[in-house]
Design a protein around this motif. Structure first.
Motif, PDB file in Angstrom:
ATOM      1  N   ALA A 112      32.026  27.227  49.407  1.00 19.22           N
ATOM      2  CA  ALA A 112      32.124  25.214  50.375  1.00 19.22           C
ATOM      3  C   ALA A 112      31.006  24.962  49.392  1.00 19.22           C
ATOM      4  O   ALA A 112      31.652  23.771  49.905  1.00 19.22           O
ATOM      5  N   ASP A 113      30.258  25.334  49.077  1.00 20.69           N
ATOM      6  CA  ASP A 113      28.858  24.623  48.100  1.00 20.69           C
ATOM      7  C   ASP A 113      29.304  24.480  46.976  1.00 20.69           C
ATOM      8  O   ASP A 113      28.780  23.626  46.027  1.00 20.69           O
ATOM      9  N   LEU A 114      30.832  25.184  46.348  1.00 18.72           N
ATOM     10  CA  LEU A 114      30.890  25.089  44.971  1.00 18.72           C
ATOM     11  C   LEU A 114      32.036  24.193  44.921  1.00 18.72           C
ATOM     12  O   LEU A 114      33.052  23.877  45.361  1.00 18.72           O
ATOM     13  N   PRO A 115      32.598  23.273  44.196  1.00 18.54           N
ATOM     14  CA  PRO A 115      33.691  22.768  43.495  1.00 18.54           C
ATOM     15  C   PRO A 115      35.152  23.619  43.573  1.00 18.54           C
ATOM     16  O   PRO A 115      34.531  24.672  43.344  1.00 18.54           O
ATOM     17  N   PRO A 116      36.543  22.364  43.654  1.00 18.76           N
ATOM     18  CA  PRO A 116      36.799  23.671  44.129  1.00 18.76           C
ATOM     19  C   PRO A 116      37.459  24.775  42.337  1.00 18.76           C
ATOM     20  O   PRO A 116      37.612  25.769  42.790  1.00 18.76           O
ATOM     21  N   GLU A 117      36.895  24.152  41.378  1.00 21.50           N
ATOM     22  CA  GLU A 117      37.247  25.573  40.153  1.00 21.50           C
ATOM     23  C   GLU A 117      36.355  26.365  40.158  1.00 21.50           C
ATOM     24  O   GLU A 117      36.375  27.366  39.805  1.00 21.50           O
ATOM     25  N   GLU A 118      34.995  26.034  40.454  1.00 23.68           N
ATOM     26  CA  GLU A 118      33.866  27.322  40.570  1.00 23.68           C
ATOM     27  C   GLU A 118      34.667  27.925  41.804  1.00 23.68           C
ATOM     28  O   GLU A 118      34.179  29.175  41.164  1.00 23.68           O
ATOM     29  N   GLN A 119      35.174  27.579  43.023  1.00 25.46           N
ATOM     30  CA  GLN A 119      35.491  28.860  43.875  1.00 25.46           C
ATOM     31  C   GLN A 119      36.727  29.081  43.031  1.00 25.46           C
ATOM     32  O   GLN A 119      36.467  30.500  43.514  1.00 25.46           O
ATOM     33  N   VAL A 120      37.276  29.167  42.471  1.00 25.20           N
ATOM     34  CA  VAL A 120      38.945  30.104  41.843  1.00 25.20           C
ATOM     35  C   VAL A 120      37.903  30.950  41.188  1.00 25.20           C
ATOM     36  O   VAL A 120      38.199  32.038  40.937  1.00 25.20           O
ATOM     37  N   LYS A 121      37.016  30.386  40.113  1.00 24.96           N
ATOM     38  CA  LYS A 121      36.850  31.155  39.359  1.00 24.96           C
ATOM     39  C   LYS A 121      36.197  32.295  40.103  1.00 24.96           C
ATOM     40  O   LYS A 121      35.691  33.626  39.475  1.00 24.96           O
TER      41      LYS A 121
END
Length: 77
Positions: free
Chosen positions: A54-63
């Motif tokens: 949840a602390d990461l931006p969406p593209e970082e979450q996917v990564k």
């Protein structure tokens, strides 16, 4: 201080280490002989994966999810 990343270990070993409770002892053996005894002094508090992502931006979450998936596949094969 020595450090081992649980993500670098086979899943069964990582799960065993992560599940140790305070005061529990882990015996390391080699060739049937005890080479070390480790006692858990203060287990780390682990945040649920959803909170970490949840602390990461969406593209970082996917990564992050794809990296974890790739690591799991590589550990199995």
């Amino acid at each position: 201080m020595k450090q081992i990343d649980l993500d670098d270990l086979p899943p069964r070993i990582a799960q065993t280490l992560a599940s140790l409770a305070e005061g529990e002892e882990l015996v390391l053996a080699q060739g049937g002989a005890v080479v070390a005894r480790l006692v858990v002094a203060d287990p780390a508090k682990r945040a649920p994966p959803d909170e970490l992502l949840a602390d990461l931006p969406p593209e970082e979450q996917v990564k992050e999810v794809l990296e974890q998936f790739s690591a799991m596949i590589n550990d199995e094969f």
